[in-house]
Write an enzyme that holds these catalytic residues in place. Structure first.
Site, PDB file in Angstrom:
ATOM      1  N   LYS A  77      -1.086  62.524   8.943  1.00  0.00           N
ATOM      2  CA  LYS A  77      -1.222  63.433   7.370  1.00  0.00           C
ATOM      3  C   LYS A  77      -1.234  62.402   6.309  1.00  0.00           C
ATOM      4  CE  LYS A  77       3.837  63.796   7.897  1.00  0.00           C
ATOM      5  NZ  LYS A  77       4.718  64.847   8.305  1.00  0.00           N
ATOM      6  N   ARG A  80      12.273  74.935   6.351  1.00  0.00           N
ATOM      7  CA  ARG A  80      11.132  74.436   5.504  1.00  0.00           C
ATOM      8  C   ARG A  80       9.721  75.175   6.143  1.00  0.00           C
ATOM      9  NH1 ARG A  80       9.231  68.262   6.186  1.00  0.00           N
ATOM     10  NH2 ARG A  80       8.535  69.119   8.224  1.00  0.00           N
ATOM     11  N   TYR A 100       9.315  44.366 -20.072  1.00  0.00           N
ATOM     12  CA  TYR A 100       9.924  45.388 -20.812  1.00  0.00           C
ATOM     13  C   TYR A 100      11.247  45.428 -20.849  1.00  0.00           C
ATOM     14  CZ  TYR A 100       4.992  47.579 -21.204  1.00  0.00           C
ATOM     15  OH  TYR A 100       3.859  47.589 -21.321  1.00  0.00           O
ATOM     16  N   MET A 141       3.136  48.791 -15.346  1.00  0.00           N
ATOM     17  CA  MET A 141       1.876  49.649 -14.729  1.00  0.00           C
ATOM     18  C   MET A 141       0.922  48.743 -13.746  1.00  0.00           C
ATOM     19  SD  MET A 141      -0.909  52.007 -16.544  1.00  0.00           S
ATOM     20  CE  MET A 141       0.402  52.996 -17.428  1.00  0.00           C
TER      21      MET A 141
HETATM   22  C1  LIG Z   1       5.752  64.204   9.547  1.00  0.00           C
HETATM   23  C2  LIG Z   1       5.912  65.344  10.568  1.00  0.00           C
HETATM   24  C3  LIG Z   1       5.875  64.441  11.982  1.00  0.00           C
HETATM   25  C4  LIG Z   1       5.985  62.927  12.105  1.00  0.00           C
HETATM   26  O1  LIG Z   1       6.974  62.449  11.655  1.00  0.00           O
HETATM   27  P1  LIG Z   1       7.489  60.918  11.711  1.00  0.00           P
HETATM   28  O2  LIG Z   1       8.980  61.039  11.401  1.00  0.00           O
HETATM   29  O3  LIG Z   1       6.693  60.175  10.821  1.00  0.00           O
HETATM   30  O4  LIG Z   1       7.096  60.659  12.936  1.00  0.00           O
HETATM   31  C5  LIG Z   1       5.955  65.335  12.973  1.00  0.00           C
HETATM   32  N1  LIG Z   1       6.121  66.769  12.825  1.00  0.00           N
HETATM   33  C6  LIG Z   1       6.193  67.191  11.526  1.00  0.00           C
HETATM   34  C7  LIG Z   1       6.154  68.977  11.561  1.00  0.00           C
HETATM   35  C8  LIG Z   1       6.034  66.411  10.378  1.00  0.00           C
HETATM   36  O5  LIG Z   1       5.993  67.071   9.218  1.00  0.00           O
END
Ligand SMILES: *Cc1c(COP(=O)(O)O)cnc(C)c1O
Length: 345
Positions: A33, A128, A242, A290
């Site tokens: 992801k 969640r 800055y 930046m």
């Molecule tokens: C991001 C995620 C993972 C992977 O988690 P890591 O801590 O990066 O290994 C697995 N399952 C779900 C549902 C996630 O959101």
């Protein structure tokens, strides 16, 4: 070369996947992801598919489309956010597998794409994503009759092995799923390290593949080198950047580097991070701006052409520590201005 340079070692990602796979006796998927944690979902997925990974996870359907495009048909591409309004075409046309999170999503999926692959995400306490007890109780029989490819949940505190939440969620997951004939998955990177009670039928590591904690045995995946634009000589008492947040206490040489918070090098690194010239550490001084940051190179014997911010000397987590964040955030914040090169794979 005027932008920062990132080298991504695909062989290291493969070695990390294999090392995590070796820690369990079950299937190991790969989470790609957020564009493969900022490192390129397509290239990472292709390299891992070649190494033997058969299942990939993304956050949203659009990310799944990119991964399917890179992989072609075959490997399963699973979507954590499930089947959202407007996702039907992309899920159907590109053979994505949504992890259904609610009764609404189950209904939408069965109506829009009858017979199409899906999984189920359960909430074991993180609050969640996923179905809670009552929802699952109401739908389990109907959903299981349609042969989901996976039933999964996610741990909230897996990076803290002694946290009581781990055993609590494990217990809830058992109560919600024991006796079903569908493959189950609970563990991401942290869950793999908690031991085999947490492994079920499939583990889904993300951060550990990319060289981040809590997997502390990982191979270095990312090297970031930042070019020096110019070097200035300061007298004691002169200030840098800055807000004048840093003042020279001795005659100093300050290197100005081409990268800043627009490149994901967050302002919280100001006056805190360390860079490297070979093995010699040099402190970031003054505020990150930046497009530029400033480094005290007074103690180096030569004028550097580039300095390393991430590499074998310092991983993403050490850098993250200096800025009060986590490796995940550093990786996924890296911007689009770097020149990127992959190695191996
Ligand atoms: C991001 C995620 C993972 C992977 O988690 P890591 O801590 O990066 O290994 C697995 N399952 C779900 C549902 C996630 O959101």
């Amino acid at each position: 070369m005027s932008t920062g340079h990132i080298t991504i070692d695909l062989d290291a990602i493969i070695a990390n996947w294999r090392a995590l796979d070796k820690m369990t006796s079950v299937e190991t998927a790969a989470v790609v992801k957020a564009d493969g944690y900022g490192l390129g979902a397509g290239t990472v997925a292709k390299a891992l598919a070649k190494a033997g990974a058969r299942r990939f996870f993304v956050a949203v359907a659009e990310e799944g489309a990119a991964v399917r495009q890179a992989l072609g048909p075959g490997p399963e591409v699973c979507v954590f956010s499930g089947h959202m309004r407007g996702d039907t075409d992309i899920i159907g046309d590109l053979w994505l597998t949504p992890m259904l999170n609610s009764l609404d999503q189950v209904t939408r999926h069965f109506d829009a794409l009858p017979g199409h692959a899906f999984g189920v995400q359960l909430d074991t306490g993180m609050n969640r994503l996923g179905m809670e007890w009552d929802e699952w109780a109401a739908i389990a029989e109907i959903a299981l009759a349609q042969n989901p490819t996976l039933v999964m949940s996610h741990l909230a505190c897996a990076d803290e092995p002694d946290h009581p939440m781990n055993a609590y969620q494990l217990d809830v997951f058992h109560k919600m799923t024991d006796g079903i004939a569908v493959p189950r998955s609970l563990a991401a990177t942290g869950g793999i390290l908690l031991g085999k009670d947490y492994h079920f039928d499939l583990c889904r590591p993300g951060i550990g593949l990319y060289g981040g904690m809590p997997f502390d045995q990982s191979h270095t995946v990312v090297q970031m080198d930042l070019p020096v634009v110019q070097i200035r000589h300061l007298d004691a008492g002169e200030v840098v950047g800055y807000g004048n947040s840093w003042q020279a206490t001795r005659p100093s040489r300050i290197a100005t580097l081409s990268a800043g918070y627009a490149d994901g090098l967050i302002r919280a690194m100001s006056d805190k991070a360390t860079l490297y010239f070979g093995n010699d550490p040099v402190p970031l001084v003054g505020r990150v701006s930046m497009d530029l940051l400033t480094v005290d190179v007074t103690d180096l014997r030569e004028d550097p052409h580039a300095l390393t911010l991430i590499g074998p000397q310092q991983g993403v987590d050490q850098l993250a520590d200096a800025a009060g964040t986590i490796g995940y955030e550093i990786l996924t914040s890296l911007g689009g201005r770097y020149t990127r090169r992959t190695r191996g794979g």
